[in-house]
Design an enzyme around this catalytic site. Structure first.
Site, short mmCIF file in Angstrom:
data_model
loop_
_atom_site.label_atom_id
_atom_site.label_comp_id
_atom_site.label_asym_id
_atom_site.label_seq_id
_atom_site.Cartn_x
_atom_site.Cartn_y
_atom_site.Cartn_z
N CYS A 140 0.82 -1.21 0.00
CA CYS A 140 0.00 0.00 0.00
C CYS A 140 0.86 1.27 0.00
O CYS A 140 1.36 1.66 -1.05
CB CYS A 140 -1.00 -0.04 1.16
SG CYS A 140 -2.44 0.97 0.81
N ARG A 162 -6.68 6.06 0.10
CA ARG A 162 -7.32 7.24 -0.46
C ARG A 162 -6.54 7.78 -1.65
O ARG A 162 -7.03 8.55 -2.43
CB ARG A 162 -7.33 8.36 0.59
CG ARG A 162 -8.64 8.49 1.31
CD ARG A 162 -8.62 9.69 2.23
NE ARG A 162 -9.05 9.30 3.56
CZ ARG A 162 -10.30 8.98 3.88
NH1 ARG A 162 -11.25 8.99 2.96
NH2 ARG A 162 -10.61 8.63 5.11
N HIS A 199 -3.70 -4.90 0.19
CA HIS A 199 -3.15 -5.51 1.41
C HIS A 199 -3.24 -7.03 1.32
O HIS A 199 -4.19 -7.62 1.84
CB HIS A 199 -3.91 -5.01 2.64
CG HIS A 199 -3.67 -3.58 2.95
ND1 HIS A 199 -2.61 -3.16 3.72
CD2 HIS A 199 -4.31 -2.46 2.57
CE1 HIS A 199 -2.62 -1.84 3.81
NE2 HIS A 199 -3.65 -1.40 3.12
N GLU A 233 -1.79 -9.17 2.93
CA GLU A 233 -1.69 -9.82 4.24
C GLU A 233 -3.05 -10.28 4.77
O GLU A 233 -3.13 -11.22 5.56
CB GLU A 233 -1.00 -8.90 5.26
CG GLU A 233 -1.74 -7.61 5.64
CD GLU A 233 -1.40 -6.42 4.75
OE1 GLU A 233 -0.98 -6.64 3.60
OE2 GLU A 233 -1.56 -5.27 5.21
N1 GLN Z 1 -1.85 6.60 3.09
C1 GLN Z 1 -2.01 5.92 1.85
C2 GLN Z 1 -3.39 6.13 1.27
O1 GLN Z 1 -4.30 6.50 1.96
C3 GLN Z 1 -1.73 4.44 2.02
C4 GLN Z 1 -2.72 3.75 2.85
C5 GLN Z 1 -2.24 2.42 3.38
O2 GLN Z 1 -1.05 2.14 3.39
N2 GLN Z 1 -3.15 1.60 3.85
O3 GLN Z 1 -3.60 5.94 0.11
#
Ligand code: GLN
Length: 549
Positions: A393, A477, A524, A526
């Site tokens: 991410c 986001r 993700h 995981e």
């Molecule tokens: N902060 C980043 C976003 O909102 C990544 C989010 C995350 O790692 N879950 O896109």
């Protein structure tokens, strides 16, 4: 309608929190599933937050995202991993969510002019939700874990709901109390009194525990069992000794040594089938690997960690750690994870050299700007020194920033999350998020849950998954800005996973001939790793780490 004879097993805590109710619920679920019963699980968090998405993971632990996008408690991850099922938002309840539903119903005149009261309407809503989860899953057994400990104001309404459900279905509701027995070091003797008090508190809510799981440093002796039986109203053979263990995956095995599934079936009045030998053996073999592997792999996990102890850290990234373990165990390796603070690399770049001592590097998900420059320097070091790198991410967004700065020469490349006025926002806020942010709509509003992605032919991603299309869970986001994709690809970065319409970048990697493993994902993975079916990308990363060793 729920199945006619659905059984409900409530798991409540005594004496202290964090005593292992989640793992107990998961383990009981597993041993009952192994007896041929269809099991589902519910987590109740007695706080006002509508979901776990707005909570700081260093305070509350990991936010576990379900396939339907619900942002939940880390215990939901334990249930999914132990039971090997996919749960939905019906399986997760908070006080905020319950009240929100009741208030909405009241506004919609669903109570038909009645005075709507905390009791009975809140417990009734809770019962309704439990039954819905049972129906949706066509469950024979529903595990229901009530967060916190008995006697707290917060969970009284849930105990009341459980009591009401039992009145309605006297033979279908049972209670398991997970309690803690301290052995004060200066006294040197295991004490049962706090558990006796907890049992009485539970009685005060009109509930009698059927089973007591006695958590302690060491096994219970006969004398302690006798005392607990006498003062907690529980037959001795229903008091289960649950001493500390090195691996939570041993707990179902330990429970079965005490014949817990048989005892539960007896209490529930369910004919229990013989244990499924094949499944049980698979679990046993898995737990053997947990203990047997001596050959270590050193993994560095980079993040903005300070003022947080190891305990908190391992809770905030629970699913990542477990996913690493499953893949490593399957390769007969024991992973040793080190938490490296990204801000340290900002203060003293010479520290980067220490990264050579690790077999691989992971940058897990994250938010905000602290420590970001440190992480970007780590990613550059991993790329230039051919150390296996796996980004999750934020770990992908920062990889794209690193590549843009150092290969495309866009010195001010950044994400709008860190510096919205940068000229080269190679990672930008998603179009549909802009309005939400303007209106401060933060709760449950990210791009959440399962989405498909299509993989590029011949890529590391496609080879690892062994298929062309995947479904993975998301929580973000921001996204890679399409404006820069062509340029990045021209300069060698491969976007090997894209949304089916080709517009959203889901995986970035460097070809194998350039780097042994430099791959990051917008999702993700995981959340989909399970003990007996490790996640293919974690496995590919671990294999690269082994080669690098
Ligand atoms: N902060 C980043 C976003 O909102 C990544 C989010 C995350 O790692 N879950 O896109």
């Amino acid at each position: 309608m729920a199945k006619e004879n659905t059984k409900y097993i409530f798991v409540v805590g005594g004496v202290i929190s964090g005593v292992g109710k989640g793992i107990t619920s998961s383990s009981i679920g597993l041993i009952l599933k192994n007896r041929g019963l269809n099991v589902t699980a519910i987590k109740i968090d007695p706080y006002i937050n509508v979901d776990a998405g707005t909570m700081n993971p260093t305070e509350h632990g990991e936010v576990f995202v379900l396939g339907d996008g619900d942002e939940t408690d880390q215990d939901m991850g334990n249930y999914e991993r132990f039971l090997d099922v996919n749960l939905t938002r019906t399986n997760y309840m908070t006080t905020g969510r319950v009240y929100q539903a009741v208030i909405e119903k009241e506004r919609n005149l669903e109570y038909k002019g009645k005075c709507v009261q905390v009791v009975p309407h809140i417990p009734m809503e809770i019962v309704g939700r439990i039954k819905k989860a049972a129906t949706d899953a066509k469950a024979d057994v529903v595990m229901i874990e009530i967060g916190g400990t008995v006697g707290e104001y917060e969970n009284i309404l849930y105990l009341e709901a459980a009591r009401m459900l039992k009145i309605e279905n006297p033979h279908d509701v049972i209670f398991v109390m997970v309690s803690y027995l301290p052995t004060p070091s200066k006294v040197g003797e295991m004490k049962t009194k706090p558990t006796q008090h907890a049992s009485r508190l539970l009685n005060g809510s009109g509930i009698q525990a059927d089973i007591l799981i006695a958590r302690a440093d060491t096994p219970l002796d006969e004398k302690r069992k006798e005392k607990l039986a006498m003062f907690c109203n529980i037959p001795m053979d229903r008091i289960i000794s649950a001493p500390d263990v090195d691996s939570v995956y041993d707990i179902p095995l330990n429970f079965e040594k005490e014949k817990l599934s048989e005892k539960l079936c007896e209490i529930m009045g369910v004919a229990c089938k013989k244990p499924d030998e094949k499944n049980w053996l698979a679990w046993k073999n898995f737990t053997k690997k947990v203990h047997k592997n001596k050959d270590t792999l050193k993994i560095a996990m980079i993040g903005k960690y300070f003022e947080t102890g190891d305990f908190v850290l391992s809770d905030s990234y629970l699913s990542v750690i477990e996913a690493v373990k499953y893949s490593a165990y399957a390769q007969n390796k024991k992973p040793v994870i080190s938490w490296l603070n990204s801000t340290d690399f900002e203060k003293s770049p010479v520290k980067l050299k220490e990264l050579k001592n690790y077999d691989g590097i992971i940058v897990p998900g994250g938010f905000g700007s602290r420590g970001i420059e440190g992480i970007i320097s780590v990613i550059k070091f991993a790329r230039e020194n051919k150390i296996p790198y796996f980004g999750l991410c934020y770990g992908m967004q920062l990889l794209v920033i690193e590549y843009s700065r150092n290969i495309l020469g866009l010195k001010d490349a950044n994400t709008a999350e860190v510096n919205p006025s940068s000229k080269n926002l190679v990672v930008d806020v998603m179009e549909d998020q802009k309005e939400l942010l303007k209106k401060n709509v933060y709760g449950g509003s990210m791009r959440l849950g399962s989405y498909n992605a299509v993989l590029a032919k011949g890529s590391i991603a496609e080879n690892s998954y062994g298929k062309k299309e995947i479904i993975e869970r998301h929580r973000h986001r921001y996204e890679v800005n399409n404006f820069y994709v062509e340029e990045l690809e021209k300069k060698g970065l491969v976007f090997s996973g894209k949304s089916p319409n080709g517009k959203l970048m889901e995986i970035a990697e460097l070809p194998k001939k350039v780097h042994p493993f430099f791959l990051a994902v917008q999702f993700h993975p995981e959340f989909l790793a399970r003990p007996l079916t490790p996640h293919p990308l974690f496995t590919a990363f671990i294999k690269a780490c082994i080669k690098n060793k």
